[in-house]
Design a protein around this motif. Structure first.
Motif, PDB file in Angstrom:
ATOM      1  N   ILE A  60       0.475  10.256  -4.777  1.00 66.50           N
ATOM      2  CA  ILE A  60       0.136   8.878  -5.127  1.00 66.50           C
ATOM      3  C   ILE A  60      -0.880   8.300  -4.146  1.00 66.50           C
ATOM      4  CG2 ILE A  60       1.069   6.551  -5.484  1.00 66.50           C
ATOM      5  CD1 ILE A  60       3.761   7.880  -6.149  1.00 66.50           C
ATOM      6  N   VAL A  61      -1.895   7.628  -4.667  1.00 63.85           N
ATOM      7  CA  VAL A  61      -2.893   6.934  -3.838  1.00 63.85           C
ATOM      8  C   VAL A  61      -2.959   5.477  -4.280  1.00 63.85           C
ATOM      9  CG1 VAL A  61      -4.280   8.987  -3.412  1.00 63.85           C
ATOM     10  CG2 VAL A  61      -4.756   7.583  -5.417  1.00 63.85           C
ATOM     11  N   LYS A  62      -3.501   4.626  -3.426  1.00 70.44           N
ATOM     12  CA  LYS A  62      -3.656   3.213  -3.743  1.00 70.44           C
ATOM     13  C   LYS A  62      -4.958   2.995  -4.520  1.00 70.44           C
ATOM     14  CE  LYS A  62      -0.033   1.916  -1.314  1.00 70.44           C
ATOM     15  NZ  LYS A  62       1.170   1.363  -1.947  1.00 70.44           N
ATOM     16  N   GLY A  63      -4.930   2.036  -5.442  1.00 69.56           N
ATOM     17  CA  GLY A  63      -6.122   1.742  -6.214  1.00 69.56           C
ATOM     18  C   GLY A  63      -6.216   0.269  -6.563  1.00 69.56           C
ATOM     19  N   TYR A  64      -7.421  -0.254  -6.542  1.00 72.00           N
ATOM     20  CA  TYR A  64      -7.676  -1.648  -6.919  1.00 72.00           C
ATOM     21  C   TYR A  64      -8.326  -1.657  -8.298  1.00 72.00           C
ATOM     22  CZ  TYR A  64      -9.811  -6.289  -7.059  1.00 72.00           C
ATOM     23  OH  TYR A  64     -10.194  -7.552  -7.439  1.00 72.00           O
ATOM     24  N   GLU A  65      -7.731  -2.416  -9.221  1.00 73.50           N
ATOM     25  CA  GLU A  65      -8.258  -2.476 -10.578  1.00 73.50           C
ATOM     26  C   GLU A  65      -9.410  -3.477 -10.618  1.00 73.50           C
ATOM     27  OE1 GLU A  65      -6.597  -2.475 -15.189  1.00 73.50           O
ATOM     28  OE2 GLU A  65      -5.316  -3.229 -13.577  1.00 73.50           O
ATOM     29  N   ALA A  66     -10.632  -2.956 -10.522  1.00 68.35           N
ATOM     30  CA  ALA A  66     -11.827  -3.805 -10.499  1.00 68.35           C
ATOM     31  C   ALA A  66     -12.051  -4.464 -11.852  1.00 68.35           C
ATOM     32  CB  ALA A  66     -13.047  -2.985 -10.100  1.00 68.35           C
ATOM     33  N   THR A  67     -11.978  -3.681 -12.905  1.00 68.30           N
ATOM     34  CA  THR A  67     -12.029  -4.183 -14.281  1.00 68.30           C
ATOM     35  C   THR A  67     -10.937  -3.462 -15.055  1.00 68.30           C
ATOM     36  OG1 THR A  67     -13.679  -2.507 -14.899  1.00 68.30           O
ATOM     37  CG2 THR A  67     -14.512  -4.664 -14.203  1.00 68.30           C
ATOM     38  N   LYS A  68     -10.677  -3.903 -16.252  1.00 68.17           N
ATOM     39  CA  LYS A  68      -9.588  -3.336 -17.044  1.00 68.17           C
ATOM     40  C   LYS A  68      -9.756  -1.830 -17.200  1.00 68.17           C
ATOM     41  CE  LYS A  68      -5.896  -3.805 -19.631  1.00 68.17           C
ATOM     42  NZ  LYS A  68      -4.609  -4.242 -19.063  1.00 68.17           N
ATOM     43  N   GLY A  69      -8.799  -1.082 -16.625  1.00 66.75           N
ATOM     44  CA  GLY A  69      -8.830   0.365 -16.741  1.00 66.75           C
ATOM     45  C   GLY A  69      -9.767   1.067 -15.782  1.00 66.75           C
ATOM     46  N   PHE A  71     -10.628   1.694 -11.748  1.00 73.18           N
ATOM     47  CA  PHE A  71      -9.991   1.547 -10.442  1.00 73.18           C
ATOM     48  C   PHE A  71     -10.895   2.034  -9.314  1.00 73.18           C
ATOM     49  CE2 PHE A  71      -6.622   1.891 -13.554  1.00 73.18           C
ATOM     50  CZ  PHE A  71      -5.720   0.914 -13.154  1.00 73.18           C
ATOM     51  N   ILE A  72     -10.763   1.371  -8.170  1.00 72.26           N
ATOM     52  CA  ILE A  72     -11.407   1.809  -6.929  1.00 72.26           C
ATOM     53  C   ILE A  72     -10.309   2.392  -6.047  1.00 72.26           C
ATOM     54  CG2 ILE A  72     -12.655   1.083  -4.869  1.00 72.26           C
ATOM     55  CD1 ILE A  72     -13.854  -1.184  -6.574  1.00 72.26           C
ATOM     56  N   VAL A  73     -10.418   3.680  -5.744  1.00 73.78           N
ATOM     57  CA  VAL A  73      -9.388   4.365  -4.962  1.00 73.78           C
ATOM     58  C   VAL A  73      -9.588   4.093  -3.476  1.00 73.78           C
ATOM     59  CG1 VAL A  73      -8.420   6.603  -4.323  1.00 73.78           C
ATOM     60  CG2 VAL A  73      -9.114   6.172  -6.691  1.00 73.78           C
ATOM     61  N   LEU A  74      -8.498   3.708  -2.797  1.00 76.18           N
ATOM     62  CA  LEU A  74      -8.522   3.454  -1.352  1.00 76.18           C
ATOM     63  C   LEU A  74      -7.608   4.471  -0.676  1.00 76.18           C
ATOM     64  CD1 LEU A  74      -8.205  -0.425  -1.516  1.00 76.18           C
ATOM     65  CD2 LEU A  74     -10.275   0.870  -1.047  1.00 76.18           C
ATOM     66  N   GLU A  75      -8.199   5.284   0.181  1.00 74.21           N
ATOM     67  CA  GLU A  75      -7.437   6.331   0.863  1.00 74.21           C
ATOM     68  C   GLU A  75      -6.580   5.729   1.971  1.00 74.21           C
ATOM     69  OE1 GLU A  75      -7.321   9.289  -0.213  1.00 74.21           O
ATOM     70  OE2 GLU A  75      -9.031   9.296  -1.607  1.00 74.21           O
ATOM     71  N   ASP A  76      -5.483   6.423   2.301  1.00 74.08           N
ATOM     72  CA  ASP A  76      -4.587   5.960   3.365  1.00 74.08           C
ATOM     73  C   ASP A  76      -5.313   5.852   4.703  1.00 74.08           C
ATOM     74  OD1 ASP A  76      -2.486   5.766   1.617  1.00 74.08           O
ATOM     75  OD2 ASP A  76      -1.617   7.727   2.128  1.00 74.08           O
ATOM     76  N   GLU A  77      -6.233   6.782   4.964  1.00 72.83           N
ATOM     77  CA  GLU A  77      -6.969   6.753   6.225  1.00 72.83           C
ATOM     78  C   GLU A  77      -7.810   5.484   6.335  1.00 72.83           C
ATOM     79  OE1 GLU A  77      -6.958   9.237   4.096  1.00 72.83           O
ATOM     80  OE2 GLU A  77      -5.846  10.814   5.165  1.00 72.83           O
ATOM     81  N   GLU A  78      -8.428   5.079   5.235  1.00 78.55           N
ATOM     82  CA  GLU A  78      -9.252   3.870   5.234  1.00 78.55           C
ATOM     83  C   GLU A  78      -8.403   2.629   5.472  1.00 78.55           C
ATOM     84  OE1 GLU A  78     -12.811   4.877   2.134  1.00 78.55           O
ATOM     85  OE2 GLU A  78     -10.814   4.670   1.280  1.00 78.55           O
ATOM     86  N   LEU A  79      -7.236   2.580   4.836  1.00 82.39           N
ATOM     87  CA  LEU A  79      -6.344   1.426   4.992  1.00 82.39           C
ATOM     88  C   LEU A  79      -5.779   1.364   6.405  1.00 82.39           C
ATOM     89  CD1 LEU A  79      -4.466   1.622   1.567  1.00 82.39           C
ATOM     90  CD2 LEU A  79      -6.241  -0.006   2.216  1.00 82.39           C
ATOM     91  N   ASN A  80      -5.456   2.529   6.979  1.00 80.35           N
ATOM     92  CA  ASN A  80      -4.908   2.560   8.336  1.00 80.35           C
ATOM     93  C   ASN A  80      -5.935   2.108   9.366  1.00 80.35           C
ATOM     94  OD1 ASN A  80      -2.387   3.453   7.517  1.00 80.35           O
ATOM     95  ND2 ASN A  80      -2.940   5.619   7.694  1.00 80.35           N
ATOM     96  N   GLU A  81      -7.184   2.496   9.177  1.00 77.88           N
ATOM     97  CA  GLU A  81      -8.243   2.065  10.087  1.00 77.88           C
ATOM     98  C   GLU A  81      -8.453   0.561  10.015  1.00 77.88           C
ATOM     99  OE1 GLU A  81     -11.853   4.162   9.463  1.00 77.88           O
ATOM    100  OE2 GLU A  81     -10.980   6.135   9.889  1.00 77.88           O
ATOM    101  N   LEU A  82      -8.402   0.024   8.800  1.00 73.89           N
ATOM    102  CA  LEU A  82      -8.550  -1.421   8.621  1.00 73.89           C
ATOM    103  C   LEU A  82      -7.384  -2.161   9.265  1.00 73.89           C
ATOM    104  CD1 LEU A  82     -10.298  -3.602   7.264  1.00 73.89           C
ATOM    105  CD2 LEU A  82      -8.872  -3.364   5.228  1.00 73.89           C
ATOM    106  N   LYS A  83      -6.195  -1.591   9.137  1.00 72.56           N
ATOM    107  CA  LYS A  83      -5.001  -2.200   9.718  1.00 72.56           C
ATOM    108  C   LYS A  83      -5.097  -2.238  11.244  1.00 72.56           C
ATOM    109  CE  LYS A  83       0.013  -1.548   9.997  1.00 72.56           C
ATOM    110  NZ  LYS A  83       1.162  -0.686   9.612  1.00 72.56           N
TER     111      LYS A  83
END
Length: 277
Positions: A60-69, A71-83
């Motif tokens: 499972i990966v995180k994704g942001y629904e930019a428009t209906k259907g 998605f922009i996939v956000l990797e765990d490494e990217e989120l951890n660096e931002l955190k």
């Protein structure tokens, strides 16, 4: 009391090492969903509806629904660096305000703050200063990968931090339907309503209020337990492949049979002539 966060409070040049503890707890009675037929607790599985596969956390990966259907996939490494870039483990007090200036709609969750051994004096200093001035501190903190606005105030001789919503998280009252703009109540009706409010006005004593539904539900559960109305899930039956077992047994029997290596005798040919006497 369980510690849920460690860091420090800072105001000016003063730094106070502290721990956060949940100030409230959810006492809702948790009810499990059971299969009506066998009373087994139901499992909730994460299954991909397209691949029809059960997923593990690694799938499972995180994704942001930019428009209906889409998605922009956000990797765990990217989120951890931002955190890491935003989480400094510090509660920075940026302003001091009066508590009466904050509408209760902004309040979210409450946390007790306790000092480390090295921060006892600084903790007491902030507590006494807030008490004397009757002020509260507005601070920012990053918790659970989310930056939050918070209020730090004194509650029963303890510093209390209450997370509050950002202004854009509070919905506009203009979106509430069917709210009358003008009042058409009569003066007599208003005076009667005010009289009723005055008669019911009392000092707030939280201990006199209780969750009546929870109390009744507990009594119902206890009465059923006392009456032995307790169900037990049926044990899961072990799968035995009977057909495969029988096949294996039959194959074993067939292999153990002695093999007949003798060829059958050839049949004698007969002619239609009789033997002479």
């Amino acid at each position: 009391m369980h510690t849920i966060w460690k860091g420090s409070i800072s105001f000016g040049l003063v730094n106070i090492p502290i721990k956060l503890h949940a100030a409230t707890e959810d006492k809702d009675i948790k009810l499990r969903s059971l299969h009506k037929k066998c009373h087994t607790p139901i499992k909730y599985e994460k299954i991909c509806p397209v691949c029809e596969e059960e997923l593990s956390p690694d799938d499972i990966v995180k994704g942001y629904e930019a428009t209906k259907g889409k998605f922009i996939v956000l990797e765990d490494e990217e989120l951890n660096e931002l955190k890491k870039a935003t989480e400094e483990k510090a509660v920075e007090i940026v302003d001091f305000i009066k508590m009466t200036e904050i509408d209760p709609i902004y309040f979210n969750r409450s946390y007790y703050m306790s000092p480390n051994d090295t921060g006892l004096k600084a903790y007491s200093l902030l507590r006494e200063a807030l008490t004397e001035t009757k002020k509260a501190g507005i601070a920012k903190i990053v918790m659970r990968s989310k930056e939050q606005l918070a209020v730090i105030r004194v509650y029963n001789n303890t510093l209390l931090m209450e997370t509050i919503h950002f202004p854009d998280e509070v919905r506009s009252v203009e979106d509430v339907p069917n709210v009358p703009e003008k009042s058409d109540v009569s003066k007599k009706e208003l005076e009667t309503a005010i009289l009723l409010i005055d008669q019911l006005t009392t000092k707030f004593e939280p201990e006199k209020y209780e969750d009546e539904y929870r109390s009744k539900l507990l009594k119902l559960i206890e009465s059923k337990q006392a009456g032995k109305e307790v169900v037990t899930p049926k044990p899961k039956e072990k799968k035995t492949n009977v057909s495969d077992l029988m096949s294996a047994l039959q194959a074993s029997i067939d292999q153990s049979k002695p093999k007949n290596t003798k060829k059958p005798a050839a049949k004698r040919k007969t002619t239609g002539k009789k033997k002479a006497e």
